[in-house]
Enzyme design. Sequence first.
Site, mmCIF file in Angstrom:
data_model
loop_
_atom_site.group_PDB
_atom_site.id
_atom_site.type_symbol
_atom_site.label_atom_id
_atom_site.label_comp_id
_atom_site.label_asym_id
_atom_site.label_seq_id
_atom_site.Cartn_x
_atom_site.Cartn_y
_atom_site.Cartn_z
ATOM 1 N N HIS A 276 0.840 -1.206 0.000
ATOM 2 C CA HIS A 276 0.000 0.000 0.000
ATOM 3 C C HIS A 276 0.875 1.257 0.000
ATOM 4 O O HIS A 276 0.620 2.213 -0.730
ATOM 5 C CB HIS A 276 -0.889 0.059 1.248
ATOM 6 C CG HIS A 276 -1.832 -1.087 1.431
ATOM 7 N ND1 HIS A 276 -1.815 -1.908 2.531
ATOM 8 C CD2 HIS A 276 -2.837 -1.541 0.644
ATOM 9 C CE1 HIS A 276 -2.762 -2.812 2.436
ATOM 10 N NE2 HIS A 276 -3.407 -2.630 1.291
ATOM 11 N N LYS B 160 -17.359 -6.253 8.471
ATOM 12 C CA LYS B 160 -16.154 -7.035 8.157
ATOM 13 C C LYS B 160 -15.326 -7.209 9.421
ATOM 14 O O LYS B 160 -15.146 -6.262 10.188
ATOM 15 C CB LYS B 160 -15.333 -6.322 7.064
ATOM 16 C CG LYS B 160 -14.200 -7.191 6.530
ATOM 17 C CD LYS B 160 -13.463 -6.544 5.368
ATOM 18 C CE LYS B 160 -12.190 -7.321 5.058
ATOM 19 N NZ LYS B 160 -11.339 -6.649 4.067
ATOM 20 N N ARG C 137 -2.012 -5.530 -8.616
ATOM 21 C CA ARG C 137 -0.850 -6.363 -8.294
ATOM 22 C C ARG C 137 -0.621 -7.444 -9.340
ATOM 23 O O ARG C 137 0.485 -7.722 -9.732
ATOM 24 C CB ARG C 137 -1.042 -7.024 -6.917
ATOM 25 C CG ARG C 137 -0.930 -6.062 -5.764
ATOM 26 C CD ARG C 137 -1.512 -6.649 -4.515
ATOM 27 N NE ARG C 137 -2.942 -6.933 -4.678
ATOM 28 C CZ ARG C 137 -3.694 -7.542 -3.801
ATOM 29 N NH1 ARG C 137 -3.179 -7.986 -2.694
ATOM 30 N NH2 ARG C 137 -4.976 -7.730 -4.025
ATOM 31 N N SER D 24 -2.738 -7.927 3.097
ATOM 32 C CA SER D 24 -2.774 -7.817 4.562
ATOM 33 C C SER D 24 -2.984 -9.197 5.185
ATOM 34 O O SER D 24 -2.376 -9.526 6.210
ATOM 35 C CB SER D 24 -3.898 -6.866 4.974
ATOM 36 O OG SER D 24 -3.677 -5.596 4.409
HETATM 37 N N1 COA Z 1 -0.262 -3.942 -1.882
HETATM 38 C C1 COA Z 1 -0.528 -4.855 -0.960
HETATM 39 N N2 COA Z 1 -1.765 -5.321 -0.703
HETATM 40 C C2 COA Z 1 -2.760 -4.816 -1.413
HETATM 41 C C3 COA Z 1 -2.559 -3.855 -2.415
HETATM 42 C C4 COA Z 1 -1.235 -3.412 -2.644
HETATM 43 N N3 COA Z 1 -0.938 -2.512 -3.560
HETATM 44 N N4 COA Z 1 -3.740 -3.561 -2.969
HETATM 45 C C5 COA Z 1 -4.646 -4.317 -2.341
HETATM 46 N N5 COA Z 1 -4.061 -5.071 -1.408
HETATM 47 C C6 COA Z 1 -4.684 -6.089 -0.560
HETATM 48 C C7 COA Z 1 -5.251 -5.528 0.718
HETATM 49 O O1 COA Z 1 -4.304 -5.566 1.756
HETATM 50 C C8 COA Z 1 -6.384 -6.480 0.963
HETATM 51 O O2 COA Z 1 -5.873 -7.649 1.547
HETATM 52 P P1 COA Z 1 -6.801 -8.605 2.437
HETATM 53 O O3 COA Z 1 -7.975 -8.999 1.593
HETATM 54 O O4 COA Z 1 -5.878 -9.689 2.713
HETATM 55 O O5 COA Z 1 -7.189 -7.780 3.627
HETATM 56 C C9 COA Z 1 -6.866 -6.871 -0.429
HETATM 57 O O6 COA Z 1 -5.779 -6.629 -1.260
HETATM 58 C C10 COA Z 1 -8.046 -6.061 -0.845
HETATM 59 O O7 COA Z 1 -7.649 -4.702 -0.930
HETATM 60 P P2 COA Z 1 -8.449 -3.410 -0.460
HETATM 61 O O8 COA Z 1 -7.976 -2.262 -1.212
HETATM 62 O O9 COA Z 1 -8.324 -3.259 1.001
HETATM 63 O O10 COA Z 1 -9.838 -3.746 -0.932
HETATM 64 P P3 COA Z 1 -11.080 -4.006 -0.131
HETATM 65 O O11 COA Z 1 -11.807 -4.986 -0.946
HETATM 66 O O12 COA Z 1 -10.877 -4.322 1.279
HETATM 67 O O13 COA Z 1 -11.741 -2.560 -0.164
HETATM 68 C C11 COA Z 1 -12.999 -0.765 -1.091
HETATM 69 C C12 COA Z 1 -12.115 -1.983 -1.316
HETATM 70 C C13 COA Z 1 -12.870 -0.207 0.295
HETATM 71 C C14 COA Z 1 -12.489 0.268 -2.051
HETATM 72 C C15 COA Z 1 -14.438 -1.180 -1.419
HETATM 73 O O14 COA Z 1 -14.788 -2.298 -0.645
HETATM 74 C C16 COA Z 1 -15.427 -0.069 -1.192
HETATM 75 O O15 COA Z 1 -15.418 0.922 -1.860
HETATM 76 N N6 COA Z 1 -16.319 -0.240 -0.223
HETATM 77 C C17 COA Z 1 -17.343 0.739 0.116
HETATM 78 C C18 COA Z 1 -18.726 0.283 -0.298
HETATM 79 C C19 COA Z 1 -18.955 0.585 -1.758
HETATM 80 O O16 COA Z 1 -18.953 1.709 -2.192
HETATM 81 N N7 COA Z 1 -19.189 -0.493 -2.510
HETATM 82 C C20 COA Z 1 -19.403 -0.398 -3.923
HETATM 83 C C21 COA Z 1 -18.090 -0.339 -4.635
HETATM 84 S S1 COA Z 1 -18.138 -1.414 -5.982
#
Ligand code: COA
Length: 161
Positions: free
Chosen positions: A16, A40, A89, A127
């Site tokens: 990140h 979550k 990634r 993560s």
């Molecule tokens: N380096 C390392 N890890 C990374 C990364 C990077 N560059 N990019 C993503 N990751 C990992 C994260 O650590 C996470 O790992 P985990 O699943 O083991 O915890 C995983 O990839 C998912 O990444 P993240 O960016 O945290 O995505 P998310 O799915 O948790 O969240 C949101 C994405 C918050 C943007 C999305 O859920 C959201 O917008 N939610 C709000 C509700 C909404 O509007 N929904 C409609 C949208 S379609």
Amino acid sequence: MVVIYPGSFDPVTYGHIDIIKRCARKFNTVIVAVLNNKSKKNMFTIEERVELLELALVEYDNIEVDTFSGLLVDYTKEKGCTTLIRGLRAVSDYEYEMQMALVNKKLDDDIETLFMVASGKYGYLSSSIVKEVAGFGGDISCFVPSIVEKSLIKKIEEGMD
Ligand code: COA
């Protein structure tokens, strides 16, 4: 130009941080938006996730750490910023990211999602994998800053009590 980099950051990793720092060099302001999703099950509270991000990014004055709940598009409106950054990634990220970008666009046509390719050396990081390695006592110092490493080990030890 102001951009929003949203995610769960449970906890923040060097993967990140790599994306955030590269954005900070290209855009005027980067808002790191931490999702406060009560449904979550996160290891770290929202306050802890924010604090770890702030400590990890302390030397940058154009990076802001904030929280949001609900729809991301509503948050972008609130902030007056319609540009989202997502890291890619591997090819496996593409389908999910496309879906999110298209849904967000459908919900608000002003939203643009920009993808930044993760540095190869962090292409495998997440993560969850860091938490798993730490849970089995593995060395995570090459995955996360030392402050995150210490907090993670403390959490795991607390969980064992
Ligand atoms: N380096 C390392 N890890 C990374 C990364 C990077 N560059 N990019 C993503 N990751 C990992 C994260 O650590 C996470 O790992 P985990 O699943 O083991 O915890 C995983 O990839 C998912 O990444 P993240 O960016 O945290 O995505 P998310 O799915 O948790 O969240 C949101 C994405 C918050 C943007 C999305 O859920 C959201 O917008 N939610 C709000 C509700 C909404 O509007 N929904 C409609 C949208 S379609």
